[in-house]
Design a protein around this motif. Structure first.
Motif, PDB file in Angstrom:
ATOM      1  N   ALA A  13     -25.825  32.161  64.192  1.00 42.60           N
ATOM      2  CA  ALA A  13     -26.114  31.435  65.431  1.00 42.60           C
ATOM      3  C   ALA A  13     -24.837  30.875  66.057  1.00 42.60           C
ATOM      4  O   ALA A  13     -24.647  30.953  67.284  1.00 42.60           O
ATOM      5  CB  ALA A  13     -27.118  30.311  65.164  1.00 42.60           C
ATOM      6  N   SER A  14     -23.933  30.325  65.227  1.00 49.04           N
ATOM      7  CA  SER A  14     -22.678  29.762  65.750  1.00 49.04           C
ATOM      8  C   SER A  14     -21.827  30.827  66.425  1.00 49.04           C
ATOM      9  O   SER A  14     -21.299  30.621  67.523  1.00 49.04           O
ATOM     10  CB  SER A  14     -21.871  29.109  64.627  1.00 49.04           C
ATOM     11  OG  SER A  14     -22.507  27.953  64.169  1.00 49.04           O
ATOM     12  N   LEU A  15     -21.690  31.979  65.779  1.00 52.13           N
ATOM     13  CA  LEU A  15     -20.879  33.054  66.359  1.00 52.13           C
ATOM     14  C   LEU A  15     -21.514  33.613  67.629  1.00 52.13           C
ATOM     15  O   LEU A  15     -20.837  33.835  68.629  1.00 52.13           O
ATOM     16  CB  LEU A  15     -20.654  34.158  65.330  1.00 52.13           C
ATOM     17  CG  LEU A  15     -19.723  33.780  64.178  1.00 52.13           C
ATOM     18  CD1 LEU A  15     -19.723  34.869  63.113  1.00 52.13           C
ATOM     19  CD2 LEU A  15     -18.320  33.507  64.672  1.00 52.13           C
ATOM     20  N   ARG A  16     -22.813  33.818  67.602  1.00 51.44           N
ATOM     21  CA  ARG A  16     -23.519  34.341  68.775  1.00 51.44           C
ATOM     22  C   ARG A  16     -23.416  33.353  69.953  1.00 51.44           C
ATOM     23  O   ARG A  16     -23.121  33.734  71.085  1.00 51.44           O
ATOM     24  CB  ARG A  16     -24.986  34.620  68.422  1.00 51.44           C
ATOM     25  CG  ARG A  16     -25.789  35.262  69.525  1.00 51.44           C
ATOM     26  CD  ARG A  16     -27.226  35.593  69.107  1.00 51.44           C
ATOM     27  NE  ARG A  16     -27.900  34.460  68.484  1.00 51.44           N
ATOM     28  CZ  ARG A  16     -28.196  34.353  67.189  1.00 51.44           C
ATOM     29  NH1 ARG A  16     -27.878  35.306  66.348  1.00 51.44           N
ATOM     30  NH2 ARG A  16     -28.796  33.277  66.719  1.00 51.44           N
ATOM     31  N   ASP A  17     -23.632  32.052  69.661  1.00 50.61           N
ATOM     32  CA  ASP A  17     -23.556  31.030  70.708  1.00 50.61           C
ATOM     33  C   ASP A  17     -22.145  30.939  71.294  1.00 50.61           C
ATOM     34  O   ASP A  17     -21.973  30.802  72.507  1.00 50.61           O
ATOM     35  CB  ASP A  17     -23.975  29.661  70.161  1.00 50.61           C
ATOM     36  CG  ASP A  17     -25.458  29.587  69.827  1.00 50.61           C
ATOM     37  OD1 ASP A  17     -26.224  30.503  70.233  1.00 50.61           O
ATOM     38  OD2 ASP A  17     -25.848  28.625  69.141  1.00 50.61           O
ATOM     39  N   ASN A  57     -10.666  36.405  62.108  1.00 51.95           N
ATOM     40  CA  ASN A  57     -10.436  37.195  63.323  1.00 51.95           C
ATOM     41  C   ASN A  57     -11.451  36.844  64.399  1.00 51.95           C
ATOM     42  O   ASN A  57     -11.106  36.722  65.579  1.00 51.95           O
ATOM     43  CB  ASN A  57     -10.493  38.690  63.010  1.00 51.95           C
ATOM     44  CG  ASN A  57      -9.301  39.153  62.215  1.00 51.95           C
ATOM     45  OD1 ASN A  57      -8.271  38.489  62.162  1.00 51.95           O
ATOM     46  ND2 ASN A  57      -9.427  40.291  61.572  1.00 51.95           N
ATOM     47  N   LEU A  58     -12.708  36.670  64.016  1.00 56.79           N
ATOM     48  CA  LEU A  58     -13.743  36.326  64.997  1.00 56.79           C
ATOM     49  C   LEU A  58     -13.532  34.932  65.571  1.00 56.79           C
ATOM     50  O   LEU A  58     -13.665  34.728  66.777  1.00 56.79           O
ATOM     51  CB  LEU A  58     -15.135  36.443  64.368  1.00 56.79           C
ATOM     52  CG  LEU A  58     -15.600  37.860  64.065  1.00 56.79           C
ATOM     53  CD1 LEU A  58     -16.879  37.842  63.238  1.00 56.79           C
ATOM     54  CD2 LEU A  58     -15.803  38.649  65.356  1.00 56.79           C
ATOM     55  N   THR A  59     -13.190  33.950  64.723  1.00 56.23           N
ATOM     56  CA  THR A  59     -12.981  32.593  65.230  1.00 56.23           C
ATOM     57  C   THR A  59     -11.779  32.521  66.155  1.00 56.23           C
ATOM     58  O   THR A  59     -11.803  31.784  67.144  1.00 56.23           O
ATOM     59  CB  THR A  59     -12.833  31.566  64.087  1.00 56.23           C
ATOM     60  OG1 THR A  59     -11.727  31.926  63.258  1.00 56.23           O
ATOM     61  CG2 THR A  59     -14.105  31.463  63.266  1.00 56.23           C
ATOM     62  N   GLN A  60     -10.735  33.305  65.865  1.00 58.73           N
ATOM     63  CA  GLN A  60      -9.570  33.324  66.747  1.00 58.73           C
ATOM     64  C   GLN A  60      -9.932  33.940  68.096  1.00 58.73           C
ATOM     65  O   GLN A  60      -9.548  33.437  69.148  1.00 58.73           O
ATOM     66  CB  GLN A  60      -8.414  34.098  66.110  1.00 58.73           C
ATOM     67  CG  GLN A  60      -7.847  33.435  64.868  1.00 58.73           C
ATOM     68  CD  GLN A  60      -7.360  32.031  65.144  1.00 58.73           C
ATOM     69  OE1 GLN A  60      -6.417  31.829  65.894  1.00 58.73           O
ATOM     70  NE2 GLN A  60      -8.005  31.047  64.554  1.00 58.73           N
ATOM     71  N   LEU A  69     -16.732  25.885  61.907  1.00 56.55           N
ATOM     72  CA  LEU A  69     -17.557  27.015  62.345  1.00 56.55           C
ATOM     73  C   LEU A  69     -19.047  26.737  62.233  1.00 56.55           C
ATOM     74  O   LEU A  69     -19.817  27.087  63.114  1.00 56.55           O
ATOM     75  CB  LEU A  69     -17.198  28.262  61.538  1.00 56.55           C
ATOM     76  CG  LEU A  69     -17.952  29.530  61.911  1.00 56.55           C
ATOM     77  CD1 LEU A  69     -17.643  29.901  63.365  1.00 56.55           C
ATOM     78  CD2 LEU A  69     -17.579  30.667  60.994  1.00 56.55           C
ATOM     79  N   MET A  70     -19.450  26.096  61.168  1.00 53.31           N
ATOM     80  CA  MET A  70     -20.878  25.869  60.970  1.00 53.31           C
ATOM     81  C   MET A  70     -21.440  24.888  61.999  1.00 53.31           C
ATOM     82  O   MET A  70     -22.622  24.883  62.268  1.00 53.31           O
ATOM     83  CB  MET A  70     -21.161  25.373  59.548  1.00 53.31           C
ATOM     84  CG  MET A  70     -20.741  26.383  58.481  1.00 53.31           C
ATOM     85  SD  MET A  70     -21.284  28.073  58.811  1.00 53.31           S
ATOM     86  CE  MET A  70     -23.000  27.926  58.470  1.00 53.31           C
ATOM     87  N   GLU A  71     -20.568  24.073  62.609  1.00 54.60           N
ATOM     88  CA  GLU A  71     -21.019  23.174  63.667  1.00 54.60           C
ATOM     89  C   GLU A  71     -20.764  23.763  65.050  1.00 54.60           C
ATOM     90  O   GLU A  71     -21.109  23.177  66.052  1.00 54.60           O
ATOM     91  CB  GLU A  71     -20.304  21.814  63.559  1.00 54.60           C
ATOM     92  CG  GLU A  71     -20.693  21.025  62.327  1.00 54.60           C
ATOM     93  CD  GLU A  71     -19.874  21.433  61.111  1.00 54.60           C
ATOM     94  OE1 GLU A  71     -18.702  21.808  61.265  1.00 54.60           O
ATOM     95  OE2 GLU A  71     -20.417  21.382  60.000  1.00 54.60           O
ATOM     96  N   GLY A  72     -20.079  24.925  65.112  1.00 55.80           N
ATOM     97  CA  GLY A  72     -19.802  25.583  66.385  1.00 55.80           C
ATOM     98  C   GLY A  72     -18.813  24.830  67.251  1.00 55.80           C
ATOM     99  O   GLY A  72     -18.892  24.883  68.465  1.00 55.80           O
TER     100      GLY A  72
END
Length: 185
Positions: A13-17, A57-60, A69-72
């Protein structure tokens, strides 16, 4: 629900959001992060457990704080991507190292690349979207740039502005380095 699936659900959900908040497609995130489109999709659906390197890589690419990340959480203040951490696009030319310098949210609008050519290296491109233009500045070495039937040779400090909505190519005459700006791809 077991803790593992809860973590996967929150991560997905965090990555998608974060991707949607930046208006990025799966393809754009894949291009910016170096993670395949199918893997990004699987992670967003909670069907895959990404490695730490993949998450990094995704967070960058999404400008999401890795630790939060878990809190977005969105990365605050000045976002710095160290030279060794800048995403590199593979498979987009022969004898070419292509690093992405632009922010992830600029994908498709205003992209900036650092191009390092080996002698004889080339970046040959199919037409981009109608109205797309490229701006190429040579830092060192010599390059030949072609757009449609026109070809020009450039040296250090030279800049070429040309339509990229037709077949176009950049070819190294010896080793060379340049910056490329792509508008409205």
């Amino acid at each position: 629900m077991n803790p593992r699936s809860d973590i996967h659900d929150r991560l997905a959900a965090s990555l998608r959001d974060a991707r949607k908040a930046r208006g990025l497609s799966l393809d754009a995130v894949a291009k910016l992060s170096g993670v395949s489109r199918s893997m990004v999709s699987q992670i967003e659906r909670g069907e895959s457990s990404p490695t730490v390197a993949t998450l990094w890589n995704l967070t960058q690419a999404l400008q999401v704080d890795f630790a939060g990340l878990m809190e977005g959480k969105v990365a605050p203040g000045i976002a710095v991507v160290r030279a060794e951490a800048a995403p590199v696009i593979a498979g987009h030319g022969v004898g070419l190292r292509l690093r992405i310098l632009s922010a992830p949210e600029a994908a498709g609008k205003h992209e900036v690349y650092d191009l390092e050519f080996e002698a004889g290296g080339a970046l040959v491109s199919d037409p981009h979207s109608p109205g797309c233009r490229e701006h190429l500045t040579v830092i060192s070495g010599r390059l030949s740039v072609g757009s449609g039937d026109e070809v020009e040779e450039l040296g250090p400090g030279d800049t070429a502005h040309y339509p990229a909505d037709r077949p176009h190519a950049i070819r190294a005459i010896g080793a060379a380095r340049a910056f490329l700006i792509v508008q409205d791809s």
